[in-house]
Scaffold this active site. Structure first.
Site, PDB file in Angstrom:
ATOM      1  N   CYS A   1     -78.115  39.099 -85.440  1.00 53.18           N
ATOM      2  CA  CYS A   1     -77.193  39.738 -84.484  1.00 53.18           C
ATOM      3  C   CYS A   1     -76.606  40.526 -83.850  1.00 53.18           C
ATOM      4  CB  CYS A   1     -75.977  39.176 -85.662  1.00 53.18           C
ATOM      5  SG  CYS A   1     -73.926  38.671 -85.545  1.00 53.18           S
TER       6      CYS A   1
ATOM      7  N   HIS B   1     -78.332  34.759 -89.402  1.00 52.74           N
ATOM      8  CA  HIS B   1     -78.483  36.188 -90.858  1.00 52.74           C
ATOM      9  C   HIS B   1     -79.313  36.012 -92.024  1.00 52.74           C
ATOM     10  CE1 HIS B   1     -75.772  38.709 -89.772  1.00 52.74           C
ATOM     11  NE2 HIS B   1     -75.302  37.904 -89.362  1.00 52.74           N
TER      12      HIS B   1
ATOM     13  N   GLU C   1     -81.143  37.923 -93.121  1.00 52.21           N
ATOM     14  CA  GLU C   1     -81.001  38.601 -94.588  1.00 52.21           C
ATOM     15  C   GLU C   1     -79.998  38.233 -95.283  1.00 52.21           C
ATOM     16  OE1 GLU C   1     -79.485  39.267 -92.445  1.00 52.21           O
ATOM     17  OE2 GLU C   1     -77.561  40.298 -91.980  1.00 52.21           O
TER      18      GLU C   1
END
Lengths: 253, 90
Positions: A108, A225, A227
């Site tokens: 991002c 994302h 994560e």
């Protein structure tokens, strides 16, 4: 390039000592305005690595083997997303090491920083519909030969969160053609089951590009994302874990 | 102190959704006849010392490396003459 990369790796203990005595150390940079640094460190730990917090004003990478540039709004997104972070002391070292083969993942805002740093081509622009978008996003893995994607199969579809206001990937036609020809499009937006194909692309990215890599395959940037998708309790899936296990497998190999 | 103005605009081929949103809002506000709007940024640099060729070269460099992202944006650099009066007619 060999299996282990970068200057940090060459100065570390080699072979068996590394695998037995030490986890892969992956640094996560915190800029003023970073949001997802803690989640990135957590993802690294869950994947079996040793997360190392890196500070934007510190040129020293503390012997890490790889680096994650996390999501957020570094320096308030002032000027352009990632434009000021690019000139931070830590980025000077990361750019040098990345050019020598150290694995770097930009998520991002981290992807925006990598583009502003010219480690990756192109730029991220305002979403074509002007709205901040937050949703679970389906992606197709187009290249599983990068430092961060070896634990996926080519063509595999994964679902991870996406949340951004400026995620539209643009580059000139020649650059886009080169990325395609060289297999450097790593992820493409795709429609999930039951979703019309025209809704697959969340932000007007050219050619549905969600993530790309550099020529060497050690630097990867993407808008979604991974994560945030490493635990079933909080993520839509655990599909994001493969990014971190891929890098770690390479580091301790 | 001399002022140098750097204007940064998205390249013509880059979609400008912000400019489009402004353009679409105009008729609703009663402003007709605006066919297109492109939105950009203007930087006003107050320069210490003379604005000579060397100073302008440095400003060009800073605009190219920092103020603009030349992948998606064009920029212009111009010296703003000290205004005798506001907006003198051409």
């Amino acid at each position: 390039m060999t299996g282990t990369t970068g200057t940090a790796a060459t100065s570390a203990p080699t072979g068996p000592a590394r695998t037995a005595g030490r986890l892969g150390r992956i640094g996560v940079v915190t800029f003023p305005g970073s949001l997802d640094d803690r989640d990135a460190r957590r993802a690294i730990r869950i994947a079996g690595g040793e997360p190392v917090a890196l500070w934007h004003r510190d040129k020293d990478l503390h012997q890490v083997d790889a680096v994650v540039l996390p999501g957020g709004f570094s320096y308030g997104d002032y000027l352009r997303c990632g434009a000021i972070a690019r000139f931070s002391p830590v980025m000077q070292t990361i750019v040098e090491q990345a050019k020598q083969g150290m694995p770097v993942l930009g998520i991002c805002n981290g992807f925006q920083v990598l583009c502003e740093s010219h480690l990756l081509p192109g730029a991220l622009t305002r979403n074509d519909h002007l709205r901040f978008i937050c949703r679970d996003q389906r992606l197709r893995v187009e290249n599983n030969r990068t430092a961060w994607t070896t634990d996926y199969t080519e063509g595999q579809e994964i679902t991870v969160p996406l949340k951004n206001g400026e995620g539209g990937y643009v580059a000139d036609e020649r650059t886009l053609d080169a990325l395609e020809a060289e297999g450097r499009v790593v992820f493409r937006y795709t429609a999930g089951p039951g979703t019309p194909e025209e809704q697959a692309n969340p932000n007007g990215s050219r050619r549905d590009i969600a993530g790309i890599t550099n020529e060497a395959g050690n630097v990867v940037g993407l808008m979604p994302h991974p994560e945030h998708a490493v635990e079933s309790l909080t993520g839509p899936t655990t599909d994001g874990l493969g990014f971190f296990t891929s890098a770690l497998a390479r580091l301790v190999a | 102190m001399a002022r140098v103005v750097v204007d940064v605009m998205l390249k013509p081929e880059i979609l400008d959704p912000q400019g489009q949103a402004v353009q679409r809002a105009l008729p609703r506000l009663g402003f007709e006849g605006i066919a297109d709007v492109r939105q950009g940024k203007r930087f006003e640099l107050e320069v210490e010392g003379p604005v000579d060729a060397a100073a302008l070269r440095r400003i060009h460099e800073l605009a190219e490396t920092f103020l603009a992202n030349t992948v998606i944006e064009d920029f212009t650099v111009r010296v703003e003459e000290p205004a005798v009066s506001e907006e003198a007619p051409a």
